[in-house]
Scaffold this motif. Structure first.
Motif, PDB file in Angstrom:
ATOM      1  N   LEU A 111       0.837  -1.209   0.000  1.00 17.89           N
ATOM      2  CA  LEU A 111       0.000   0.000   0.000  1.00 17.89           C
ATOM      3  C   LEU A 111       0.875   1.264   0.000  1.00 17.89           C
ATOM      4  CD1 LEU A 111      -2.760  -1.221   2.468  1.00 17.89           C
ATOM      5  CD2 LEU A 111      -3.049  -0.731   0.032  1.00 17.89           C
ATOM      6  N   PRO A 112       0.502   2.250  -0.814  1.00 18.07           N
ATOM      7  CA  PRO A 112       1.349   3.434  -1.034  1.00 18.07           C
ATOM      8  C   PRO A 112       1.218   4.464   0.087  1.00 18.07           C
ATOM      9  CG  PRO A 112      -0.627   3.579  -2.371  1.00 18.07           C
ATOM     10  CD  PRO A 112      -0.722   2.289  -1.620  1.00 18.07           C
ATOM     11  N   LEU A 113       1.725   4.114   1.269  1.00 23.93           N
ATOM     12  CA  LEU A 113       1.555   4.958   2.445  1.00 23.93           C
ATOM     13  C   LEU A 113       2.254   6.312   2.302  1.00 23.93           C
ATOM     14  CD1 LEU A 113      -0.051   3.607   4.696  1.00 23.93           C
ATOM     15  CD2 LEU A 113       1.982   3.665   6.097  1.00 23.93           C
ATOM     16  N   SER A 114       3.568   6.278   2.114  1.00 27.98           N
ATOM     17  CA  SER A 114       4.304   7.549   2.111  1.00 27.98           C
ATOM     18  C   SER A 114       3.998   8.342   0.837  1.00 27.98           C
ATOM     19  CB  SER A 114       5.794   7.306   2.272  1.00 27.98           C
ATOM     20  OG  SER A 114       6.257   6.513   1.207  1.00 27.98           O
ATOM     21  N   ILE A 115       3.755   7.637  -0.262  1.00 25.76           N
ATOM     22  CA  ILE A 115       3.388   8.324  -1.513  1.00 25.76           C
ATOM     23  C   ILE A 115       2.088   9.101  -1.318  1.00 25.76           C
ATOM     24  CG2 ILE A 115       2.657   7.984  -3.911  1.00 25.76           C
ATOM     25  CD1 ILE A 115       4.304   5.367  -3.889  1.00 25.76           C
ATOM     26  N   SER A 116       1.087   8.430  -0.770  1.00 29.78           N
ATOM     27  CA  SER A 116      -0.211   9.091  -0.599  1.00 29.78           C
ATOM     28  C   SER A 116      -0.077  10.298   0.325  1.00 29.78           C
ATOM     29  CB  SER A 116      -1.236   8.122  -0.004  1.00 29.78           C
ATOM     30  OG  SER A 116      -1.394   7.024  -0.862  1.00 29.78           O
ATOM     31  N   VAL A 125       0.159   1.608  11.120  1.00 28.99           N
ATOM     32  CA  VAL A 125      -0.998   0.724  11.289  1.00 28.99           C
ATOM     33  C   VAL A 125      -2.281   1.391  10.800  1.00 28.99           C
ATOM     34  CG1 VAL A 125      -2.404  -0.538  12.967  1.00 28.99           C
ATOM     35  CG2 VAL A 125       0.085  -0.500  13.201  1.00 28.99           C
ATOM     36  N   ILE A 126      -2.523   2.608  11.298  1.00 36.74           N
ATOM     37  CA  ILE A 126      -3.753   3.304  10.924  1.00 36.74           C
ATOM     38  C   ILE A 126      -3.717   3.666   9.435  1.00 36.74           C
ATOM     39  CG2 ILE A 126      -5.157   5.354  11.358  1.00 36.74           C
ATOM     40  CD1 ILE A 126      -4.037   5.335  14.215  1.00 36.74           C
ATOM     41  N   GLY A 127      -2.552   4.080   8.971  1.00 37.42           N
ATOM     42  CA  GLY A 127      -2.413   4.455   7.567  1.00 37.42           C
ATOM     43  C   GLY A 127      -2.726   3.299   6.637  1.00 37.42           C
ATOM     44  N   ARG A 128      -2.156   2.138   6.942  1.00 36.16           N
ATOM     45  CA  ARG A 128      -2.438   0.968   6.090  1.00 36.16           C
ATOM     46  C   ARG A 128      -3.911   0.606   6.126  1.00 36.16           C
ATOM     47  NH1 ARG A 128       2.174  -0.607   4.164  1.00 36.16           N
ATOM     48  NH2 ARG A 128       4.004  -0.529   5.498  1.00 36.16           N
ATOM     49  N   ALA A 129      -4.510   0.672   7.304  1.00 36.31           N
ATOM     50  CA  ALA A 129      -5.939   0.363   7.406  1.00 36.31           C
ATOM     51  C   ALA A 129      -6.745   1.326   6.535  1.00 36.31           C
ATOM     52  CB  ALA A 129      -6.399   0.440   8.859  1.00 36.31           C
ATOM     53  N   ALA A 130      -6.354   2.607   6.530  1.00 32.49           N
ATOM     54  CA  ALA A 130      -7.095   3.614   5.752  1.00 32.49           C
ATOM     55  C   ALA A 130      -6.993   3.351   4.257  1.00 32.49           C
ATOM     56  CB  ALA A 130      -6.568   5.012   6.074  1.00 32.49           C
ATOM     57  N   LEU A 131      -5.889   2.774   3.824  1.00 23.28           N
ATOM     58  CA  LEU A 131      -5.696   2.524   2.392  1.00 23.28           C
ATOM     59  C   LEU A 131      -6.167   1.127   1.965  1.00 23.28           C
ATOM     60  CD1 LEU A 131      -2.216   4.183   1.694  1.00 23.28           C
ATOM     61  CD2 LEU A 131      -4.488   5.135   1.304  1.00 23.28           C
TER      62      LEU A 131
END
Lengths: 426, 426
Positions: free
Chosen positions: A47-52, B64-70
């Motif tokens: 999942l594109p965490l830092s990109i987003s 953790v929260i970021g991945r869940a959001a995506l």
């Protein structure tokens, strides 16, 4: 359900059944130690965490663009996103006619995931009792839409390179004879690394199918559309894929294309799209307008910036490598743990392996086999859920869809080993 | 439309008409100098630009929260957001029973804007030919859903404090006599600072309406639901508002509540919600699952953080003050420029003034009045668009909805002055 509630629900309300996937998901939540090879979730690590984060930051830093992103957009969707999406299709289709592509952007609608595209399209075309032709097996969530809307289905047999054109012709001919062609609205193909089988349909076969549909449209009294669901198109391991139905000459009035950024970018962002024949665009937009006036502008702008900055492609390559790696892990595990009686093929993309057990082994939700797999702490999607209700053929009940999308490397190995034990004991 | 296309569309595809608002929006785009007092857009300056940036940053910084959001969420929506939304309703309703509120979170579904909630609810309850009772006038986009789905409507007269209960009873009685009560599914009320009139319905009147619906449910053979659309609830200028239908004792099986974060936070984020009777929850979720498996998780998480951090409330106060200011600008302009023959009332919230001209003045889309307003570069929503098609009463054609939501201070003055000139010349 109480009698009073039965009296108040609509036909759709009464008809819509619970998706078996809800039950599978519930089972997983209740038993967290279960290895789920059933979930259609994508890989968490890709999942594109830092990109987003960076793109949203830039987006909202700009007063003009930021305000636009937080305000209503149009029902059809963001113009800039539609143009880049058309360009992306052009690139994938190796097509270079600017005129065609401008036309594609104009005939495109951005939706809240491609599922919403499939829903509204089906709403616009199909009344209860109408017929949709689908692959045997097909994407089972689409079967949910068909069931809910009271549609009838006919399953078209599949070979390893896509649907069996001879069988398609026999089915069309039998519908013509029975007078049901008038009610036959489209052929639904999941053409790239199909969910559930992982197979792809070649352009040649798509053209052949379109020719057959055209041949029967006079008897139908209307076009029988070819709907290409390209949800997994960008999840190929080798990078290349055959061109889409949009590349076929003089076919724009008969083909429909749906795609998504959910799978290749982020499922939590829920941006899908579809390209429609010009005649269907207005009816589709009117219904979409009643659904939601248009997809959240913020998530559309995020996807636009991901494409525009090139970050989308970098992330996609990473995801493709990751899925290829996980497919290899499942491949090795199946080679190690499944006995030879199991038939299967390694997919070139997508998220699933499709496995066929001996006919005597029933894998359905209520089977002993399924229960034993549960006892071994492993969950899969029973193959029979992926077949449309079609009394003209027997529904196979000896198959399983095994997904490597969400499961970890360790879970994949453990899950396949457990399933192998269950099969060997039979 | 070509004949062939007519043959292939569904009843819904054929029936769904173009929303007049599309035409109004198109006119505005074609003539950018036009002052639009028609658009339902919110105020651009109140959009939470820097707040959203900061919250998204924090959200995606957390692995953790970021991945869940995506990643995909659930069909019903984010648990934490549902809980905070239930708490917010509890606060607004001055209710303090924790048990009730836990129950509200459980009966809540997060949707892609409250429009999607209205759509799916109507799908779950109403077949073509079924009847929905609506206010005279009502939110015209809901009339689009009714038209598309082939529903019949009956208009209930409105007083300044909400619907006329005597008229509601007469309509219910006439439906009983004609045997149409079985097909009558709900009463739709836009209860706070109603779109289009700006009026609010008191809790007393809501209770009275519910009692009447209950009285007739035996003859109907099922509950006749009271659907409260609280879209504008948080856009009151004084801050306080009457409690919702959810606060009424022993009514949870008969009331439905819909709300939204689009208007009070950001229309580009598209997060709405609804609370359903327990019996309707499962059918609703099944249909929602076919629509999109659940609303984009990212935008849900953004709204959750806005509520959780308190930033939502700070921004809301700012927006309320801004709308109050703009309402005052429109008030002053109307006082200055409209002749005394025009009847109107200053709203206490929402985005609109509702104005009634002398009966002889037709304000419809095809009227001379509308054309003259266009010539003066001003656009409004003709009042007759806000009335359901109901042959049992005359549809007024001498009203206008004037919105101060999107227009600037200067545009509001200019637009009202121009409209005043058109009225005076009549």
């Amino acid at each position: 359900m109480k009698r009073k509630t039965k009296n108040v629900l609509s036909q759709i309300g009464l008809r819509t059944s619970d998706s078996p996937i809800s039950w599978l998901m519930k089972t997983k939540i209740e038993r967290p130690n279960l290895v789920s090879l059933a979930a259609g979730f994508t890989d968490n690590e890709s999942l594109p965490l830092s990109i987003s984060r960076r793109l949203l930051n830039e987006l909202l830093e700009d007063e003009v663009i930021g305000r636009a992103a937080l305000q209503y957009g149009t029902t059809a969707g963001d113009d800039a996103l539609r143009e880049l999406t058309a360009k992306r299709i052009e690139y994938l289709d190796k097509s270079s006619s600017d005129k065609d592509m401008a036309n594609i952007a104009k005939r495109m609608v951005i939706t809240h995931g491609s599922q919403q595209f499939l829903y509204i399209l089906t709403e616009a075309l199909c009344d209860p009792g109408d017929i949709v032709l689908v692959e045997d097996p097909t994407y089972f969530v689409y079967l949910g839409i068909m069931q809910s809307r009271g549609l009838n289905g006919r399953g078209i047999a599949m070979n390893h390179d896509g649907i069996d054109l001879n069988h398609l012709e026999r089915v069309l001919e039998s519908l013509r004879r029975s007078g049901e062609l008038k009610r036959t609205k489209m052929l639904y193909l999941v053409s790239y690394f199909q969910n559930p089988t992982g197979r792809s349909t070649s352009l040649l076969i798509k053209k052949g199918a379109l020719d057959l549909l055209k041949k029967y449209e006079k008897a139908a009294g209307h076009p029988i559309y070819l709907l290409e669901d390209a949800a997994y198109r960008e999840l190929g391991f080798a990078g290349q894929s055959d061109s889409s139905v949009l590349s076929i000459c003089d076919a724009s009035e008969r083909v429909i294309y749906s795609g998504t950024y959910s799978k290749p970018f982020a499922t939590g962002v829920r941006v899908g799209f579809g390209v429609l024949p010009e005649d269907l665009l207005a009816p589709f937009l009117r219904i979409k307008s009643n659904h939601d006036f248009g997809t959240s502008h913020l998530i559309q702008k995020l996807v636009f910036r991901a494409l525009d900055s090139g970050e989308y492609f970098k992330n996609l390559e990473k995801a493709q490598r990751r899925y290829q790696f996980k497919a290899n892990v499942m491949y090795d595990a199946i080679c190690n743990y499944f006995p030879e009686v199991v038939k299967w093929q390694k997919p070139d993309g997508g998220l699933n392996f499709w496995t066929e057990l001996p006919r005597s082994m029933n894998t359905g939700l209520k089977s002993k086999f399924f229960q034993e797999a549960l006892n071994q702490n492993v969950l899969y999607v029973p193959g029979n859920l992926c077949y449309v209700d079609d009394s003209t053929r027997r529904t196979p009940s000896n198959e399983m869809r095994l997904s490597f999308g969400a499961a970890s490397e360790k879970e994949i190995r453990k899950g396949i080993q457990s399933l192998g034990n269950v099969i060997k004991r039979k």
